[in-house]
Scaffold this motif. Structure first.
Motif, PDB file in Angstrom:
ATOM      1  N   ARG A 260       0.854  -1.186   0.000  1.00 58.84           N
ATOM      2  CA  ARG A 260       0.000   0.000   0.000  1.00 58.84           C
ATOM      3  C   ARG A 260       0.888   1.234   0.000  1.00 58.84           C
ATOM      4  O   ARG A 260       1.914   1.268   0.677  1.00 58.84           O
ATOM      5  N   THR A 281      -5.276   5.982   0.909  1.00 59.16           N
ATOM      6  CA  THR A 281      -4.586   4.916   0.191  1.00 59.16           C
ATOM      7  C   THR A 281      -4.487   5.302  -1.275  1.00 59.16           C
ATOM      8  O   THR A 281      -5.507   5.466  -1.954  1.00 59.16           O
ATOM      9  N   GLU A 284      -3.060  -0.069  -3.645  1.00 62.84           N
ATOM     10  CA  GLU A 284      -3.101  -1.212  -2.743  1.00 62.84           C
ATOM     11  C   GLU A 284      -3.073  -2.511  -3.521  1.00 62.84           C
ATOM     12  O   GLU A 284      -3.852  -2.703  -4.460  1.00 62.84           O
TER      13      GLU A 284
END
Length: 360
Positions: A260, A281, A284
């Motif tokens: 990530r 994020t 990922e």
């Protein structure tokens, strides 16, 4: 003790040891063997964890170098513009194509003008003459609805994209300061003179990514104060980066890493230690969890900060160790040796007690 014929026979285990003593001895033996086996497994797992840490350090260094290369690309483009008296799209495009070939992890390069109100009509006409029919400076969201830009003192439209792919063609003329996700980074790039990364944006036809901006100014020498930079701003060079491409080629192919890439969700992109700054994020990849007995092993997790482009990016890597990380044969030999040592200790104790009974 003598039997019915007067011969001496060895006492049985039941006469030499009480049941409780046998139970304690058996439990102690199993505990010793188990402790030795568990220690050997722990040593193997710890060695695998250290190897994982070294691999994560390699990933962090490679990713950090790519961020540094991106900053070098923007510095080269800004140097070209700073040395020119007027914007030359052909020179900028030619240098951009060479840089994209040299750094394939950069998705696109763009050039952004700063157009005062009194030059806006002339700029729109010039763009129309270059083949952009009915060209108008647009505002709105870079990944959503756009409309003709309102009348204001200055606008910052995108003048050029390399490569000129269909997903970028519709963004020519978009005012980057009209999108809040880009405006903060543009302002910081202008006032600081440094490379500044934007928040996460979505461009239709592309996975989630972000822009990195660097400003250039009037004259051949960059101003030294924020006030002078704001007054003398001429334009900006920008690159569009996709996190998946940033990591392409540096992820080890024989490892099932989960990865990530995180960045703070605040306006400045700087993490505030100890205050629990929320993160977004950017990319990922889920880790591959092995099945069977290997699935009970806890995953290795490492987080490495990368401070570049005015933001703190965090690379988080997850890896589930496999049974291959544990050397079964040496562990089995250690447990076997521990069991043999316990058996030998039992025989010695048995012989000692037989001797005591015979003396009695």
């Amino acid at each position: 003790m003598p039997d019915s014929l007067g011969r001496h026979t060895a006492p049985t285990i039941g006469r030499l040891f009480k049941p409780f003593e046998l139970l304690v001895f058996a439990f102690s033996s199993l505990s010793i063997c188990g402790a030795i086996g568990a220690t050997a497994v722990w040593i193997d797992i710890d060695a695998a964890r250290m190897e994982f840490s070294r691999e994560v350090d390699t990933l962090q260094n490679d990713l950090s170098r790519r961020f540094s290369s991106t900053e070098a690309v923007l510095t080269s483009l800004v140097g070209l513009q700073q040395a020119s008296d007027v914007f030359n799209k052909h020179q900028f495009g030619a240098l951009s194509r060479e840089l994209l070939t040299a750094y394939p992890f950069i998705r696109a390069i763009s050039e952004i003008g700063v157009i005062p109100r009194d030059q806006r009509a002339e700029f729109e006409d010039a763009m129309a003459d270059d083949g952009f029919l009915n060209f108008k400076i647009k505002e709105g969201s870079i990944g959503g609805l756009q409309s003709p830009a309102a009348d204001r003192a200055t606008t910052t439209p995108i003048r050029l994209f390399e490569p000129f792919d269909p997903e970028f063609a519709g963004l020519i003329g978009f005012d980057v300061q009209s999108d809040p996700l880009l405006a903060r980074a543009v302002q910081r790039a202008i006032t600081s003179g440094q490379v500044i990364a934007s928040d996460i944006v979505s461009i239709p036809g592309n996975p989630t990514g972000f822009f990195a901006f660097k400003a250039y100014y009037l004259g051949h020498v960059a101003p030294t104060t924020a006030e002078e930079r704001i007054e003398q701003i001429s334009g900006l060079a920008a690159v569009y980066l996709r996190p998946d491409q940033l990591l392409e080629g540096i992820v080890l192919p024989d490892r099932d890493f989960g990865m990530r890439l995180l960045t703070p969700a605040d306006a400045t992109g700087q993490a505030d230690a100890g205050l629990g700054t929320p993160s977004r994020t950017m990319m990922e990849y889920a880790p591959v969890r092995p099945g069977g007995i290997a699935g009970i092993l806890k995953p290795f997790i490492a987080r490495s900060p990368i401070n570049h482009q005015g933001r703190i990016f965090t690379l988080e890597v997850t890896y589930y160790p496999k049974l291959g990380s544990i050397h079964i044969a040496p562990i089995f030999m250690l447990v076997l040796m521990a069991g043999a040592a316990c058996g030998l200790a039992f025989l010695v104790l048995r012989k000692h007690r037989i001797g005591i009974r015979q003396q009695k």
